[in-house]
Scaffold this motif. Structure first.
Motif, PDB file in Angstrom:
ATOM      1  N   MET A   1       0.860  -1.300  -0.030  1.00 42.43           N
ATOM      2  CA  MET A   1      -0.018  -0.209   0.018  1.00 42.43           C
ATOM      3  C   MET A   1       0.910   1.261   0.129  1.00 42.43           C
ATOM      4  O   MET A   1       0.578   2.133  -0.431  1.00 42.43           O
ATOM      5  CB  MET A   1      -0.880  -0.186   1.307  1.00 42.43           C
ATOM      6  N   GLU A   2       1.872   1.184   0.566  1.00 43.23           N
ATOM      7  CA  GLU A   2       2.843   2.449   0.841  1.00 43.23           C
ATOM      8  C   GLU A   2       3.306   2.614  -0.550  1.00 43.23           C
ATOM      9  O   GLU A   2       3.555   3.726  -0.976  1.00 43.23           O
ATOM     10  CB  GLU A   2       3.742   2.224   1.749  1.00 43.23           C
ATOM     11  N   THR A   3       3.821   1.745  -1.292  1.00 42.95           N
ATOM     12  CA  THR A   3       4.531   1.767  -2.669  1.00 42.95           C
ATOM     13  C   THR A   3       3.381   2.567  -3.406  1.00 42.95           C
ATOM     14  O   THR A   3       3.836   3.425  -4.014  1.00 42.95           O
ATOM     15  CB  THR A   3       4.904   0.555  -3.088  1.00 42.95           C
ATOM     16  N   LEU A   5       0.967   4.433  -2.625  1.00 43.23           N
ATOM     17  CA  LEU A   5       1.076   5.793  -2.337  1.00 43.23           C
ATOM     18  C   LEU A   5       2.110   6.727  -2.783  1.00 43.23           C
ATOM     19  O   LEU A   5       1.933   8.023  -3.145  1.00 43.23           O
ATOM     20  CB  LEU A   5       0.747   6.026  -0.622  1.00 43.23           C
ATOM     21  N   VAL A   6       3.249   6.111  -2.632  1.00 38.93           N
ATOM     22  CA  VAL A   6       4.203   7.135  -3.080  1.00 38.93           C
ATOM     23  C   VAL A   6       4.497   7.159  -4.649  1.00 38.93           C
ATOM     24  O   VAL A   6       4.620   8.334  -5.079  1.00 38.93           O
ATOM     25  CB  VAL A   6       5.760   6.274  -2.750  1.00 38.93           C
ATOM     26  N   LEU A  84      11.420   3.264   1.352  1.00 37.37           N
ATOM     27  CA  LEU A  84      10.449   2.204   1.678  1.00 37.37           C
ATOM     28  C   LEU A  84      11.032   0.980   2.230  1.00 37.37           C
ATOM     29  O   LEU A  84      12.009   0.587   1.543  1.00 37.37           O
ATOM     30  CB  LEU A  84       9.160   1.889   0.730  1.00 37.37           C
TER      31      LEU A  84
END
Length: 84
Positions: A1-3, A5-6, A84
């Motif tokens: 999920m973080e990837t 968003l980035v 990340l």
């Protein structure tokens, strides 16, 4: 999920960075119009007017080039992915 968003933030940032070209284009068009008007008013000063206009166009174009470089960095060499 973080990837995701980035990557989404980087794409939005790249779009905003490329939008700097709009301001540079408007500024260069305005300067070229005023330069042509000045040459029409004072044809004997054509050389000086064109030199000044070209210098101003180069300065205005540099901001668009910086925006393009930032967009390319965000899209292809994304430094935020290494966090990340």
């Amino acid at each position: 999920m973080e990837t995701a968003l980035v990557l989404a933030g980087s794409a939005i940032g790249a779009g905003i960075a490329v939008a700097t070209g709009i301001g540079a284009g408007i500024g260069q068009g305005y300067a070229a119009g005023k330069g042509a008007e000045a040459v029409g008013n004072q044809p004997e000063a054509q050389g000086d007017i064109i030199k000044t206009m070209l210098l101003g166009a180069a300065v205005a174009e540099s901001s668009a080039i910086y925006g393009l470089v930032v967009a390319i960095i965000l899209l292809f060499a994304n430094p935020l992915m290494k966090l990340l």
